[in-house]
Structure formats: C-alpha cells, structure tokens
Write an enzyme that holds these catalytic residues in place. Structure first.
Site, PDB file in Angstrom:
ATOM      1  N   LYS A 117       4.310  -7.963  -3.971  1.00  0.00           N
ATOM      2  CA  LYS A 117       4.824  -6.918  -4.680  1.00  0.00           C
ATOM      3  C   LYS A 117       3.748  -6.566  -5.751  1.00  0.00           C
ATOM      4  CE  LYS A 117       7.258  -5.814  -2.742  1.00  0.00           C
ATOM      5  NZ  LYS A 117       8.122  -6.085  -1.575  1.00  0.00           N
ATOM      6  N   CYS A 128       1.739   8.509   9.408  1.00  0.00           N
ATOM      7  CA  CYS A 128       2.165   9.859   9.848  1.00  0.00           C
ATOM      8  C   CYS A 128       3.334  10.219   9.885  1.00  0.00           C
ATOM      9  CB  CYS A 128       1.349  10.195  11.136  1.00  0.00           C
ATOM     10  SG  CYS A 128      -0.435   9.822  10.956  1.00  0.00           S
ATOM     11  N   TRP A 149      -1.992   9.932   8.158  1.00  0.00           N
ATOM     12  CA  TRP A 149      -2.400   8.624   7.517  1.00  0.00           C
ATOM     13  C   TRP A 149      -3.702   8.441   8.203  1.00  0.00           C
ATOM     14  CZ3 TRP A 149      -2.873   3.508   9.035  1.00  0.00           C
ATOM     15  CH2 TRP A 149      -3.136   2.744   7.862  1.00  0.00           C
ATOM     16  N   GLU A 158       5.992 -13.406  -1.925  1.00  0.00           N
ATOM     17  CA  GLU A 158       6.809 -12.122  -2.106  1.00  0.00           C
ATOM     18  C   GLU A 158       6.574 -11.507  -3.539  1.00  0.00           C
ATOM     19  OE1 GLU A 158       7.772  -9.851  -0.227  1.00  0.00           O
ATOM     20  OE2 GLU A 158       8.995  -8.375  -1.488  1.00  0.00           O
ATOM     21  N   GLU A 186       0.620  -4.767  -4.111  1.00  0.00           N
ATOM     22  CA  GLU A 186       0.581  -3.622  -3.286  1.00  0.00           C
ATOM     23  C   GLU A 186       0.867  -2.312  -4.400  1.00  0.00           C
ATOM     24  OE1 GLU A 186       3.686  -3.045  -0.452  1.00  0.00           O
ATOM     25  OE2 GLU A 186       5.144  -4.340  -1.511  1.00  0.00           O
ATOM     26  N   LYS A 217       4.899   3.234   4.571  1.00  0.00           N
ATOM     27  CA  LYS A 217       6.196   2.657   4.613  1.00  0.00           C
ATOM     28  C   LYS A 217       6.694   1.946   6.175  1.00  0.00           C
ATOM     29  CE  LYS A 217      10.191   1.273   2.948  1.00  0.00           C
ATOM     30  NZ  LYS A 217      10.159   0.285   2.093  1.00  0.00           N
ATOM     31  N   ASN A 236       1.488  11.698  15.982  1.00  0.00           N
ATOM     32  CA  ASN A 236       1.692  10.188  15.114  1.00  0.00           C
ATOM     33  C   ASN A 236       1.100   9.204  16.330  1.00  0.00           C
ATOM     34  OD1 ASN A 236       2.694  11.505  13.068  1.00  0.00           O
ATOM     35  ND2 ASN A 236       4.644  10.584  13.511  1.00  0.00           N
ATOM     36  N   GLY A 237       0.466   8.206  15.812  1.00  0.00           N
ATOM     37  CA  GLY A 237       0.077   7.196  16.965  1.00  0.00           C
ATOM     38  C   GLY A 237      -1.332   7.507  17.213  1.00  0.00           C
ATOM     39  N   HIS A 289      -4.999 -28.151  -4.682  1.00  0.00           N
ATOM     40  CA  HIS A 289      -6.141 -28.259  -3.595  1.00  0.00           C
ATOM     41  C   HIS A 289      -7.396 -27.077  -3.509  1.00  0.00           C
ATOM     42  CE1 HIS A 289      -4.112 -31.742  -1.980  1.00  0.00           C
ATOM     43  NE2 HIS A 289      -2.811 -31.174  -2.112  1.00  0.00           N
ATOM     44  N   ARG A 343       6.410   7.657   3.630  1.00  0.00           N
ATOM     45  CA  ARG A 343       5.914   6.951   4.536  1.00  0.00           C
ATOM     46  C   ARG A 343       4.420   6.623   4.650  1.00  0.00           C
ATOM     47  NH1 ARG A 343       8.920   7.450   9.802  1.00  0.00           N
ATOM     48  NH2 ARG A 343       6.998   7.373  10.857  1.00  0.00           N
TER      49      ARG A 343
HETATM   50  O1  M6R Z   1       9.678  -2.241   8.234  1.00  0.00           O
HETATM   51  P1  M6R Z   1       9.183  -3.506   8.247  1.00  0.00           P
HETATM   52  O2  M6R Z   1      10.119  -4.609   7.424  1.00  0.00           O
HETATM   53  O3  M6R Z   1       8.887  -4.186   9.636  1.00  0.00           O
HETATM   54  O4  M6R Z   1       7.917  -3.680   7.350  1.00  0.00           O
HETATM   55  C1  M6R Z   1       6.943  -4.702   7.248  1.00  0.00           C
HETATM   56  C2  M6R Z   1       5.921  -4.553   6.475  1.00  0.00           C
HETATM   57  O5  M6R Z   1       5.034  -3.573   6.596  1.00  0.00           O
HETATM   58  C3  M6R Z   1       6.346  -4.386   4.836  1.00  0.00           C
HETATM   59  O6  M6R Z   1       7.519  -5.340   4.470  1.00  0.00           O
HETATM   60  C4  M6R Z   1       5.414  -4.418   3.882  1.00  0.00           C
HETATM   61  O7  M6R Z   1       4.652  -5.524   3.606  1.00  0.00           O
HETATM   62  C5  M6R Z   1       5.934  -3.705   2.536  1.00  0.00           C
HETATM   63  N1  M6R Z   1       5.092  -2.628   1.991  1.00  0.00           N
HETATM   64  C6  M6R Z   1       6.053  -4.842   1.532  1.00  0.00           C
HETATM   65  O8  M6R Z   1       6.591  -4.252   0.290  1.00  0.00           O
END
Ligand code: M6R
Length: 611
Positions: free
Chosen positions: A488, A2, A73, A484, A491, A606, A99-100, A507, A27
C-alpha cells in the site's frame, strides 16, 4: 489499464464519451482520445488526462450521435499524441480503439510495410487498423467481414470498437481477453470496458465473451462469433448504482473506500453468517462443496493485494480445515507446468475479475481437470464467469487503484470458507467454530471503532512522510498484513517499503536498520506475541523507529515502541481484518502529505488485463 467508451443513439456522443472516460480514469492511463462520426470522422487525442482532451475538444467541438473514446495505458510505444487512440489506416475512413495486445503485431507490421503501408506511430493497434484495411482491399469484402478476417489473423487479446464512415449507423465491437460490455438503452446503445461509464444511463447489460463481436445500431445490436455464427445473449441487470462510483464528500476514493469497510464486511457476511445457528451458508459454492471438502489440496492463485488475502487464507484453511494449501503468484503459476489435477481445487481471488495473470492460471488449472472456484468482487467479470463456482465479496465498486475494501471483503469470505470447511471436514469443534463465527460478527463494529480515532495515524504520517524506506514486520496471520502494508505504501506514496516475516529480519534486512528506518511491527495479543517482542527489542537495539500496531492492553509492546496505533482484540485468525486498517490509513495519509495522486498512482492500473 486502457478503457473504452462507445455510444450510438440520440445524445451528443462526445458528452457521453468524455463523461464515460472520466469514470474510467481510475483504471490508470496516460493518454486519451475520441472519434466522432457525423458525415465525417473527427478524431481528437492527446497525451495526458481526459481534462486535457476536454480542453482540446472545446476548441473544435464535434457534434454527432455516434462515437468511440479511449484511455490508453501504454504498452507498445511511449505515451504521446500519435500513439494515443483512436487509430486509423491509409484511407482514413474508419477509426479504431483497442484494449489488449496484438502479440504478432511485429510480423504483421513487416508484411504490411512490404505491401506499402505507412505507419504514423508505434502501437500494435495501428497495425490492426492497417490489417483490416489490407484485408478489405485484397478480399474485396464488406467492412464487417474484413474485421472478422483480420481478427482471425491476430494473436493476442483485444477489446475493440470501430467506427466506419461508409456505414454511418453502425458500430462494430469485438472481444478476446479484454472485457467489453454493451449497455442497452431506449434507442441507444453504450459500449464500455466496464460498467462505470454506463450506469447512469442504463442497468441492462450484455457481456461479450471471447471471440465474440457485436454489430450495433441505434435500434439494437446483434452478437455473433468472429467466425460469423449468430448468438443470442442474456441481458443482465447491473447491481451497482451511481453513488457507489462517486466520492460522496471524501477527498479521494481510497479514503471513502477505507471508511466503507465496516459496511462492506457486514454486506459480505449478510445472509451467509448464521450466528445463532453456528452455520455458514455460501450458496455460490454449495453445488461443489463435497468436492472441495474432499480435495487433497487447495491451491490459491492471485496477484497483488488479492495474493496477500490468499496468504491469510492459507493460514486459515490449514488451521481450521487442516487442508494443505499452496499460495501461488498467478503470474508464475502456468509457467511452472504446475502439478494440478482432478483431486485439487484451485481458488482464484480477484477484485476486478479481469486480471490477465489470474485468468491464465484459472484456465490452466481447468484444462488440467481441477475444480476452479473464485472469490471476485465485480459481478459478471470474466473470472467470475469462467470459474466453476464462487463467492462474490459484495464490496461494491472499488475505484481507488490501491485495493482496500476488496482485501477485507476477500479475507472475510476466506474466513467463512475456512470455517465452513473446518465444520464439514470435522476439524473444527463446535465450540471453536461458534467462537470464531461470533467473533467474525463483531468485526464490522471493531473496524468502525478503529476508523473513529485517526489522530495517531495522522501524527505518525506527518513525521515519516519524507522517509526513504519503510520496513513492515509481522508473524503468522499478520505476516501477509506486513506485505500488504508495504505494498500500500509503495504504490501510492512511492516510498520504498518491504514486508517481511518478523523472524526473517535477522537473516538480512536487519542490516538496513538504523535511526532513520521506520519499522512498522504488527504485534497484537496472539500466539506469536512473545516472539514479536523479541524482534521489537532487536529493532530497538539498532535504534530503528518503531511504529507498533497493537492492542490497547498490550503494555509490553506499547512501552517498547516509539509510536503505537491500537486496534481492538479479536481472534488470532481474524486480526488481519483489523490490523490492516491503520496500515491503509497510514499509506493514504503519507501519500496525501507527499502530494501524490492517491487514486491514480503513476504507472499503475486498477485492472491489469495484460500478462
Ligand atoms: O483485480 P485483482 O484483485 O485481480 O488485482 C490484483 C492486483 O493487481 C491488485 O491487487 C493490485 O496489487 C492493487 N493495486 C493493490 O492495491
């Protein structure tokens, strides 16, 4: 997650708020709304994008110089028009955005229903609105006191802004666990959940801390605790500028941020990497360096991409500084009753500096007496402020939800920390540290080299854009890169992808390999190369579609793989800074071919400010 924008001053509030909400779109959100006060309260909200809200507003444009806006959100209640913020209670005299999460909302709601309150939607925020109204009615208090009393009854987190029709020149905001800052202009004050909506108006900001509220008028603000103790807060100067939060000619923020990496890695090292002197200077941790050097153990806690950076760090610290390291999912850390104490150091890594799970791990370790240090990108963020010491990555605002330049900047800081600790602990010879420092200094140019030739990535992306699964394999420093790369891809393109240590393939995951399975192997000229070649042969034998990230002169790997993307040679420990770049580009390009919303992937946020 949010987002909040609030305004009080002399401008048209709805324009400031809509523009601000657009800046917060990155966000992640699923509905949006505004409330404008101009003798009456006009509330407009809807499910969907800010552009939809804009259309709605055009039809009934509310003029006024004070207002609040929100992007939601969904947590409690599905994304729909009713659950969108702002919310109101029975007499419709005030509007709140939040927010929260109000954790005890259910119990409060039951009590309020018994007292005759009627709820239109399912959100916890609406419960808070009714609670404020109930407290005001029963306590016969002024509005500000009612807000304080209500906030003292809720468990959970909030960043909130409230407009009250009876006090037309006053905006009330409060924070606990969800970031909120004030932007101080000339006879105007802005409120936002991060700095991006206010940067074009002012660089002067006041960060609210937990359990604090601010009473804002066009002429100024007063900060106090929610227990009504007045506070004097420092005014900070924002370092970011407007260009950094615009696309600068790129079709997506993610692509812009991938291309910025030669520069951001270089910015991250500026003033810290003294190549000629074979020296690293990390001012942010200098006061606690002795404690880190003498620590028994380093625990790294982070989430998502930052956790992957932490894993690269684990290899670096153990190799260069001979310091035992554990890397933890921040989200699991505190539920294990972790054994951590004054002899340990907790290193938290976070781009946003607001990730709730990481913050919870930080607080847990601090409470148990550990030294807590951080690697953060967002200056002034909660994690940056709550750690005992830390190092900023200086990568500039990262807007794309998929983290790219933050990862390489985090790994750069980790490399510098590991070298520094290796030097201080006497575990890294002068020659070795000189080699790594020299090599680190060449990384920006090598990243630029990778970004110059993108044809291979494009061909591969086009061919595999409609694959259903991907497997990513790597060893040693490049195992976290495999994780990673998979993260990527899933997501932003919604293709199922898994990262594995290459040797683990046999395995279990090997059962998945057939002629339809793209297998990305990170197989550079390092100490694991021979073993990687054996794994490549195993994939080939099962007709997997091999895509190798390798070096130009690695003829064995290039001969065996169906496709190769080459990166320049570097020191083993630094190779993640190069091998990750083609993987970022691959997922970006595949997502574009699949017509996915690259910068705002579905369901993702985000900055993940809920646990
Ligand atoms: O802001 P942060 O680095 O703490 O965020 C952690 C994760 O939420 C963030 O890295 C998330 O996995 C990304 N969307 C990955 O691309």
């Amino acid at each position: 997650m949010c987002g909040i924008v609030g305004y009080i001053g002399h401008r048209n509030a709805v324009d400031v708020i809509l523009k601000g909400l657009k800046r917060l779109e990155y966000r992640g959100y699923d509905s949006a709304g505004v409330a404008i006060s101009n003798g009456k309260l006009t509330i407009q909200k809807c499910k969907g994008k800010v552009s939809q809200l804009e259309k709605l507003i055009k039809a009934n444009y509310p003029h006024g110089t004070m207002g609040i806006g929100h992007t939601r959100w969904a947590t409690h209640g599905e994304p729909n028009d009713v659950n969108a913020h702002p919310h109101q209670a029975g007499d419709y005299k005030f509007a709140i955005v939040h927010n929260g999460i109000i954790e005890n909302y259910d119990a409060l709601k039951k009590e309020l229903i018994q007292k005759g309150h009627f709820f239109e939607g399912e959100t916890d925020t609406e419960v808070l609105a009714h609670l404020i109204q109930e407290v005001k009615k029963v306590g016969l208090t002024d509005f500000e006191t009612a807000v304080q009393m209500a906030l003292n009854q809720v468990d959970g987190t909030y960043g909130l802004a409230i407009l009250n029709l009876d006090e037309p020149d006053k905006l009330i905001v409060a924070r606990k666990g969800s970031p909120l800052l004030l932007g101080i202009g000339d006879n105007e004050v802005f409120v936002a959940s991060d700095a991006s909506p206010i940067i074009e108006y002012t660089k002067k900001v006041v960060y609210l801390d937990d359990d604090e509220m601010a009473i804002i008028t066009p002429d100024g603000y007063q900060v106090k605790t929610i227990s009504n103790i007045e506070l004097s807060k420092e005014v900070h100067e924002l370092e970011m500028n407007i260009e950094q939060i615009e696309k600068g000619g790129f079709p997506h923020f993610m692509l812009k941020e991938i291309h910025e990496q030669a520069q951001t890695i270089s910015d991250c090292m500026r003033g810290r990497l003294m190549v000629d002197e074979n020296r690293i200077v990390l001012g942010g941790i200098s006061d606690v360096l002795d404690r880190i050097v003498n620590a028994k153990r380093l625990v790294i806690a982070a989430c998502g991409t930052s956790w992957h950076a932490g894993m690269v760090g684990e290899y670096m610290f153990e190799h260069m500084a001979k310091l035992p390291v554990e890397v933890e999912y921040a989200s699991e850390f505190r539920y294990r009753d972790p054994l951590i104490g004054p002899d340990d150091v907790l290193l938290v890594i976070s781009q946003s500096g607001e990730t709730a799970d990481t913050l919870a791990a930080l607080r847990e370790a601090k409470a148990k007496g550990a030294l807590v240090i951080g690697i953060c990108n967002v200056v002034g963020s909660t994690i940056a402020r709550e750690t005992d010491a830390g190092v900023y990555t200086h990568a500039g605002p990262e807007i794309g939800v998929a983290s790219t330049k933050a990862f390489t900047a985090q790994v750069t800081v980790l490399a510098m920390m590991a070298i520094l600790l290796g030097q201080k602990r006497g575990t890294l010879t002068k020659e070795c540290s000189r080699d790594i420092i020299k090599e680190l200094n060449t990384i920006p140019a090598k990243v630029a080299q990778i970004l110059e030739k993108l044809d291979d990535v494009d061909t591969i992306s086009r061919l595999f854009a409609y694959a259903s699964n991907f497997l990513y394999l790597g060893r040693s420093y490049n195992f976290p890169v495999a994780l990673e790369g998979a993260l990527k891809l899933k997501e932003i393109s919604y293709i199922h992808a898994e990262g594995y240590p290459a040797a683990e393939m046999k395995h279990g995951p090997i059962a998945l390999i057939d002629e339809h399975m793209p297998v990305v192997v990170i197989a550079v000229n390092d100490h694991t190369n021979e073993k990687m070649i054996s794994n490549i042969e195993e994939v080939r034998a099962r007709k997997g579609r091999l895509i190798a990230i390798t070096n130009e002169d690695n003829h064995d790997v290039r001969r065996l793989a169906e496709f190769s993307i080459t990166v320049p040679q570097t020191h083993d420990s630094l190779s993640p800074l190069l091998t990750v770049i083609p993987l970022q580009l691959l997922s970006y390009q595949i997502a574009v071919y699949r017509k996915c919303n690259v910068d705002q992937p579905r369901n993702l946020a985000k900055s993940v400010t809920v646990e």
